[in-house]
Design a protein around this motif. Sequence first.
Motif, PDB file in Angstrom:
ATOM      1  N   ARG A 175       0.740  -1.083   0.045  1.00  0.00           N
ATOM      2  CA  ARG A 175      -0.044  -0.071   0.039  1.00  0.00           C
ATOM      3  C   ARG A 175       0.680   1.271   0.182  1.00  0.00           C
ATOM      4  NH1 ARG A 175      -4.058   1.309   4.965  1.00  0.00           N
ATOM      5  NH2 ARG A 175      -2.130   2.235   5.766  1.00  0.00           N
ATOM      6  N   ASP A 176       1.996   1.188   0.692  1.00  0.00           N
ATOM      7  CA  ASP A 176       2.910   2.357   0.795  1.00  0.00           C
ATOM      8  C   ASP A 176       4.085   2.204  -0.033  1.00  0.00           C
ATOM      9  OD1 ASP A 176       1.111   3.373   2.389  1.00  0.00           O
ATOM     10  OD2 ASP A 176       1.837   2.902   4.457  1.00  0.00           O
ATOM     11  N   ALA A 177       4.194   1.455  -0.883  1.00  0.00           N
ATOM     12  CA  ALA A 177       5.245   1.067  -1.641  1.00  0.00           C
ATOM     13  C   ALA A 177       4.929   1.528  -3.147  1.00  0.00           C
ATOM     14  CB  ALA A 177       5.649  -0.578  -1.675  1.00  0.00           C
ATOM     15  N   LEU A 193      15.850   1.098 -10.651  1.00  0.00           N
ATOM     16  CA  LEU A 193      15.693   1.903  -9.827  1.00  0.00           C
ATOM     17  C   LEU A 193      15.595   1.837  -8.331  1.00  0.00           C
ATOM     18  CD1 LEU A 193      12.992   3.720 -12.036  1.00  0.00           C
ATOM     19  CD2 LEU A 193      15.389   4.365 -12.028  1.00  0.00           C
ATOM     20  N   ASN A 194      15.804   0.673  -7.994  1.00  0.00           N
ATOM     21  CA  ASN A 194      16.090   0.113  -6.614  1.00  0.00           C
ATOM     22  C   ASN A 194      14.778   0.205  -5.637  1.00  0.00           C
ATOM     23  OD1 ASN A 194      17.537  -1.203  -4.659  1.00  0.00           O
ATOM     24  ND2 ASN A 194      18.128   0.748  -3.656  1.00  0.00           N
ATOM     25  N   TRP A 195      13.622  -0.136  -6.461  1.00  0.00           N
ATOM     26  CA  TRP A 195      12.192  -0.368  -5.873  1.00  0.00           C
ATOM     27  C   TRP A 195      12.460  -1.375  -4.681  1.00  0.00           C
ATOM     28  CZ3 TRP A 195       8.998  -3.975  -4.713  1.00  0.00           C
ATOM     29  CH2 TRP A 195       7.565  -3.622  -4.134  1.00  0.00           C
ATOM     30  N   PRO A 196      11.890  -1.250  -3.458  1.00  0.00           N
ATOM     31  CA  PRO A 196      11.254  -0.154  -2.870  1.00  0.00           C
ATOM     32  C   PRO A 196      12.301   0.705  -1.957  1.00  0.00           C
ATOM     33  CG  PRO A 196      10.643  -2.014  -1.482  1.00  0.00           C
ATOM     34  CD  PRO A 196      11.750  -2.634  -2.652  1.00  0.00           C
ATOM     35  N   ALA A 197      13.414   0.495  -1.932  1.00  0.00           N
ATOM     36  CA  ALA A 197      14.145   1.235  -0.979  1.00  0.00           C
ATOM     37  C   ALA A 197      14.319   2.602  -1.551  1.00  0.00           C
ATOM     38  CB  ALA A 197      15.905   0.548  -1.226  1.00  0.00           C
ATOM     39  N   ARG A 198      14.304   2.962  -2.735  1.00  0.00           N
ATOM     40  CA  ARG A 198      14.232   4.220  -2.904  1.00  0.00           C
ATOM     41  C   ARG A 198      13.082   5.277  -2.579  1.00  0.00           C
ATOM     42  NH1 ARG A 198      11.184   6.277  -7.550  1.00  0.00           N
ATOM     43  NH2 ARG A 198       9.612   4.845  -8.220  1.00  0.00           N
ATOM     44  N   SER A 199      12.341   4.849  -2.169  1.00  0.00           N
ATOM     45  CA  SER A 199      11.032   5.477  -1.364  1.00  0.00           C
ATOM     46  C   SER A 199      11.417   5.528   0.273  1.00  0.00           C
ATOM     47  CB  SER A 199       9.652   4.843  -1.613  1.00  0.00           C
ATOM     48  OG  SER A 199       9.614   4.627  -2.979  1.00  0.00           O
ATOM     49  N   GLY A 200      12.399   4.988   0.648  1.00  0.00           N
ATOM     50  CA  GLY A 200      12.582   5.003   2.097  1.00  0.00           C
ATOM     51  C   GLY A 200      12.500   3.760   2.876  1.00  0.00           C
ATOM     52  N   ALA A 201      12.380   3.708   3.970  1.00  0.00           N
ATOM     53  CA  ALA A 201      12.317   2.620   5.005  1.00  0.00           C
ATOM     54  C   ALA A 201      11.014   1.700   4.414  1.00  0.00           C
ATOM     55  CB  ALA A 201      12.099   2.762   6.533  1.00  0.00           C
ATOM     56  N   PHE A 202      11.003   0.534   4.380  1.00  0.00           N
ATOM     57  CA  PHE A 202      10.192  -0.550   3.743  1.00  0.00           C
ATOM     58  C   PHE A 202       9.561  -1.184   5.066  1.00  0.00           C
ATOM     59  CE2 PHE A 202       8.300  -4.450   2.557  1.00  0.00           C
ATOM     60  CZ  PHE A 202       7.544  -4.223   1.417  1.00  0.00           C
ATOM     61  N   ASN A 203       8.059  -1.058   5.242  1.00  0.00           N
ATOM     62  CA  ASN A 203       7.562  -1.428   6.545  1.00  0.00           C
ATOM     63  C   ASN A 203       6.700  -2.617   6.061  1.00  0.00           C
ATOM     64  OD1 ASN A 203       5.414  -1.943   8.400  1.00  0.00           O
ATOM     65  ND2 ASN A 203       5.786   0.095   9.345  1.00  0.00           N
TER      66      ASN A 203
END
Length: 275
Positions: free
Chosen positions: A59-61, A158-168
């Motif tokens: 949901r947040d990725a 593009l290194n998803w999902p690390a590029r969006s910050g911490a992964f919960n």
Amino acid sequence: MTAAILRGLLVALLIVTPALMLPGIANDSTQIVILVALLAAVLTFVEYNSVFPSIVEFRDASPFNRLRFGALFFTVFLISAILKGMDQPTNLTLMLTNFGTLIGNTIDFPYSPVRMMVLMLPEDAPEQTVQFVRTASGLAYVISLVAMTLFLILVRILNWPARSGAFNVWVNLPLFDPTAGGDVLERLQRDARVNISLGFLLPFLVPAVVKMAADLLEPITLANPQTLIWTIAAWAFLPASIIMRGIAMGKIADMIEEKRKRAYASVDEDVLQPA
């Protein structure tokens, strides 16, 4: 809340798109479609407006779910446009039909997924129905391949999902229980392999299941256009979505493994430092 409302409206628009575009839809069918669209919109709003996740993964990725929604929406819209063009042709529908026919004829070789969809039809199906299924299946399959390719680029380049910050993990994988037993890394890797394998098999299994159920269900023809549209869209979208989920879980497993290696290396450095 605004974003959740927008997502709910987009999901409702997706569901009613065939009914809005196709002429001659019965009133009873339209009412059912509107009811389903409202229900899906409410569920989507509740899911994205809630702090605690329930069933929607990643949901947040972003843009995982956006990419899947876009692929499904374009598939349904383009198939509906092609079907509408059979009665009310326009320049757009003719262009889409020609493009889909070219793709469908190219992919329609023995044992291909498109050939399996064509063989799903009854033996006495009209040539017009066979040609439409071949065209729509080829177009839908290409859209699913494009979606998977774009997601693979997001993950590998593009290194998803690390590029969006911490992964919960709890928020993005609400159906995955890390405490269910066994090593989390091994379970994620196993789930990734299972999802990817299942995604590759589904385009061949779905037509076979529909063909076997032909004696119990009404054959899929142009007489029930919405059923035909959603069958082809689901046939192309579900395998692609499952494969993307497998790629995503494999990426998360790689992130956990890399983090463990860094943690172990840090511990070893602390142990080996002179007193």
